[in-house]
Scaffold this motif. Structure first.
Motif, PDB file in Angstrom:
ATOM      1  N   GLY A 203     -20.668  -2.162  41.351  1.00  0.00           N
ATOM      2  CA  GLY A 203     -20.278  -2.468  39.985  1.00  0.00           C
ATOM      3  C   GLY A 203     -18.915  -3.136  39.968  1.00  0.00           C
ATOM      4  O   GLY A 203     -18.322  -3.417  41.017  1.00  0.00           O
TER       5      GLY A 203
ATOM      6  N   LEU B  21     -15.816  -2.030  39.066  1.00  0.00           N
ATOM      7  CA  LEU B  21     -14.726  -1.260  39.670  1.00  0.00           C
ATOM      8  C   LEU B  21     -14.888  -1.203  41.183  1.00  0.00           C
ATOM      9  O   LEU B  21     -13.918  -1.410  41.927  1.00  0.00           O
ATOM     10  CB  LEU B  21     -14.692   0.151  39.090  1.00  0.00           C
ATOM     11  CG  LEU B  21     -13.672   1.112  39.721  1.00  0.00           C
ATOM     12  CD1 LEU B  21     -12.249   0.590  39.534  1.00  0.00           C
ATOM     13  CD2 LEU B  21     -13.817   2.518  39.140  1.00  0.00           C
ATOM     14  N   GLU B  22     -16.097  -0.912  41.629  1.00  0.00           N
ATOM     15  CA  GLU B  22     -16.343  -0.820  43.075  1.00  0.00           C
ATOM     16  C   GLU B  22     -16.115  -2.165  43.764  1.00  0.00           C
ATOM     17  O   GLU B  22     -15.573  -2.228  44.873  1.00  0.00           O
ATOM     18  CB  GLU B  22     -17.776  -0.335  43.325  1.00  0.00           C
ATOM     19  CG  GLU B  22     -18.056   1.092  42.886  1.00  0.00           C
ATOM     20  CD  GLU B  22     -18.343   1.219  41.397  1.00  0.00           C
ATOM     21  OE1 GLU B  22     -18.471   2.369  40.920  1.00  0.00           O
ATOM     22  OE2 GLU B  22     -18.428   0.181  40.697  1.00  0.00           O
TER      23      GLU B  22
ATOM     24  N   LEU C 143     -17.054   8.881  37.846  1.00  0.00           N
ATOM     25  CA  LEU C 143     -15.935   8.968  36.904  1.00  0.00           C
ATOM     26  C   LEU C 143     -16.275   9.928  35.778  1.00  0.00           C
ATOM     27  O   LEU C 143     -17.412   9.969  35.301  1.00  0.00           O
ATOM     28  CB  LEU C 143     -15.614   7.587  36.321  1.00  0.00           C
ATOM     29  CG  LEU C 143     -15.176   6.498  37.312  1.00  0.00           C
ATOM     30  CD1 LEU C 143     -15.040   5.168  36.591  1.00  0.00           C
ATOM     31  CD2 LEU C 143     -13.863   6.876  37.983  1.00  0.00           C
ATOM     32  N   ASP C 144     -15.278  10.704  35.348  1.00  0.00           N
ATOM     33  CA  ASP C 144     -15.472  11.627  34.225  1.00  0.00           C
ATOM     34  C   ASP C 144     -15.587  10.884  32.903  1.00  0.00           C
ATOM     35  O   ASP C 144     -16.243  11.340  31.971  1.00  0.00           O
ATOM     36  CB  ASP C 144     -14.308  12.632  34.144  1.00  0.00           C
ATOM     37  CG  ASP C 144     -14.275  13.551  35.353  1.00  0.00           C
ATOM     38  OD1 ASP C 144     -15.367  13.811  35.920  1.00  0.00           O
ATOM     39  OD2 ASP C 144     -13.180  13.999  35.733  1.00  0.00           O
ATOM     40  N   LYS C 145     -14.901   9.735  32.829  1.00  0.00           N
ATOM     41  CA  LYS C 145     -14.923   8.932  31.602  1.00  0.00           C
ATOM     42  C   LYS C 145     -14.692   7.476  31.970  1.00  0.00           C
ATOM     43  O   LYS C 145     -14.139   7.175  33.036  1.00  0.00           O
ATOM     44  CB  LYS C 145     -13.856   9.408  30.619  1.00  0.00           C
ATOM     45  CG  LYS C 145     -12.443   9.366  31.174  1.00  0.00           C
ATOM     46  CD  LYS C 145     -11.430   9.894  30.160  1.00  0.00           C
ATOM     47  CE  LYS C 145     -10.000   9.854  30.726  1.00  0.00           C
ATOM     48  NZ  LYS C 145      -9.008  10.361  29.756  1.00  0.00           N
ATOM     49  N   PRO C 146     -15.118   6.544  31.127  1.00  0.00           N
ATOM     50  CA  PRO C 146     -14.903   5.123  31.423  1.00  0.00           C
ATOM     51  C   PRO C 146     -13.414   4.805  31.552  1.00  0.00           C
ATOM     52  O   PRO C 146     -12.565   5.419  30.879  1.00  0.00           O
ATOM     53  CB  PRO C 146     -15.510   4.417  30.206  1.00  0.00           C
ATOM     54  CG  PRO C 146     -16.463   5.402  29.619  1.00  0.00           C
ATOM     55  CD  PRO C 146     -15.855   6.748  29.863  1.00  0.00           C
ATOM     56  N   ILE C 147     -13.083   3.867  32.431  1.00  0.00           N
ATOM     57  CA  ILE C 147     -11.690   3.464  32.590  1.00  0.00           C
ATOM     58  C   ILE C 147     -11.410   2.246  31.727  1.00  0.00           C
ATOM     59  O   ILE C 147     -12.306   1.469  31.413  1.00  0.00           O
ATOM     60  CB  ILE C 147     -11.360   3.165  34.069  1.00  0.00           C
ATOM     61  CG1 ILE C 147     -12.233   2.017  34.593  1.00  0.00           C
ATOM     62  CG2 ILE C 147     -11.541   4.404  34.919  1.00  0.00           C
ATOM     63  CD1 ILE C 147     -11.828   1.523  35.956  1.00  0.00           C
ATOM     64  N   ASP C 148     -10.156   2.111  31.317  1.00  0.00           N
ATOM     65  CA  ASP C 148      -9.794   0.976  30.458  1.00  0.00           C
ATOM     66  C   ASP C 148      -8.857   0.002  31.153  1.00  0.00           C
ATOM     67  O   ASP C 148      -8.279  -0.882  30.523  1.00  0.00           O
ATOM     68  CB  ASP C 148      -9.170   1.469  29.149  1.00  0.00           C
ATOM     69  CG  ASP C 148      -7.977   2.398  29.386  1.00  0.00           C
ATOM     70  OD1 ASP C 148      -7.523   2.500  30.535  1.00  0.00           O
ATOM     71  OD2 ASP C 148      -7.517   3.019  28.411  1.00  0.00           O
ATOM     72  N   SER C 149      -8.683   0.158  32.473  1.00  0.00           N
ATOM     73  CA  SER C 149      -7.852  -0.769  33.239  1.00  0.00           C
ATOM     74  C   SER C 149      -8.276  -0.709  34.701  1.00  0.00           C
ATOM     75  O   SER C 149      -9.074   0.165  35.083  1.00  0.00           O
ATOM     76  CB  SER C 149      -6.365  -0.411  33.117  1.00  0.00           C
ATOM     77  OG  SER C 149      -6.055   0.724  33.919  1.00  0.00           O
TER      78      SER C 149
END
Length: 310
Positions: free
Chosen positions: A54, A56-57, A115-121
């Motif tokens: 994805g 991030l990866e 991830l526990d929650k989506p990241i915004d950066s």
């Protein structure tokens, strides 16, 4: 290795329009600094296709591949470098292997990254968490590899690599790892820089180059627009009179093959082979380094088993 097809036609056409990936090496600032530059858009996109990463990866492993291509500029011949990160964050780490010849392969420990929650950066410090960065050099003709390690202070691969060279090799260095994504999340441009002070480099020159690096045009963006890594360095560092001393093609490559996996299966103890025979087929084995999957029918595996008994 089996290269998976990059199925996005728009991306494939864009990649085809760019100069080939490569590593360029320069001496700059009156030959007081060594600068390696990498263009890696094709390599990172092929890595993404093979590993199915994805955004991030792709960003994190793509940085690792670029770093590997840069680090391997410090070795020669059949030498290779292994970059490893072991960490407590959700990615758990990565392993990237790069040869002086320009071949790079490697993987994330966790793909996808939980991830526990989506990241915004794309701040990677929380994704890495506390950890260690290790660089190992495997030099042809040397009986033992050379290895050094530092604790990750930044959770940022470029900064932690610079820290490694300062602490482990006492060499002031600067890394710049750049990936440019388009609005659809495609990797449109990717590359990096590695600047090292050579013995006797004036401290004021090093400080000036470090200050200049803060205002560089985005490398990934420039590469996505068709600029080559060599053109980028000759433009951005023109005041330091860059002198080009070497070029090496780079690419995502892994020496794995079905034959090598067959040899591995052949070497298993008889008890393990019997256990596999009683399991489900087709049997599928995956190379962690390149994401290639090799399949075996029950009949193929029975042949491997029979060969051991003969």
């Amino acid at each position: 290795m089996i290269r998976k097809i990059i199925s996005d036609r728009t991306l494939s056409e864009h990649i085809a329009s760019l100069p080939p990936d490569g590593r360029e090496v320069f001496l700059v600032g009156g030959d007081n600094l060594r600068l390696s530059a990498v263009s890696a858009t094709t390599m990172v996109n092929q890595m993404r296709a093979n590993h199915g990463t994805g955004i991030l990866e792709t960003y994190m492993l793509g940085q690792g591949y670029i770093a590997g291509a840069l680090l391997s500029s410090t070795v020669k011949g059949n030498d290779r470098i292994l970059l490893q990160i072991e960490c407590g964050g959700p990615v758990k780490g990565m392993s990237v292997e790069a040869w002086a010849s320009g071949a790079v392969r490697g993987y994330l420990i966790n793909n996808p990254i939980p991830l526990d929650k989506p990241i915004d950066s794309l701040d990677t410090s929380l994704i890495y968490g506390p950890g260690f960065l290790t660089i190992t050099k495997f030099l042809e003709g040397s009986k033992t590899p050379f290895s050094g390690q530092v604790m990750m202070n930044y959770g940022n691969l470029a900064n932690d690599l610079a820290l490694y060279f300062m602490e482990s090799e006492q060499t002031p260095s600067l890394f710049y790892l750049s990936l440019e994504f388009d609005k659809e999340g495609r990797v449109w441009g990717a590359g990096g820089l590695f600047i090292q002070a050579l013995p006797g480099c004036p401290e004021e020159l090093l400080s000036k180059v470090q200050d200049s690096a803060k205002s560089l045009d985005k490398l990934g963006r420039k590469l996505s627009e068709g600029m080559s890594a060599r053109e980028y360095v000759e433009t951005e560092f023109s005041e330091y009179a860059p002198r080009h001393i070497g070029h090496t093609p780079i690419g995502f490559s892994c020496p794995c093959s079905k034959d090598s996996f067959t040899a591995y299966l052949s070497s298993l103890p008889e008890a393990e082979k019997k256990e596999i025979l009683n399991g489900e087929f087709p049997l599928e084995l995956e190379c962690f380094n390149c994401g290639t999957r090799y399949g075996y029918t029950k009949e193929e595996f029975e042949e491997i088993y029979k060969e051991q008994l003969q």
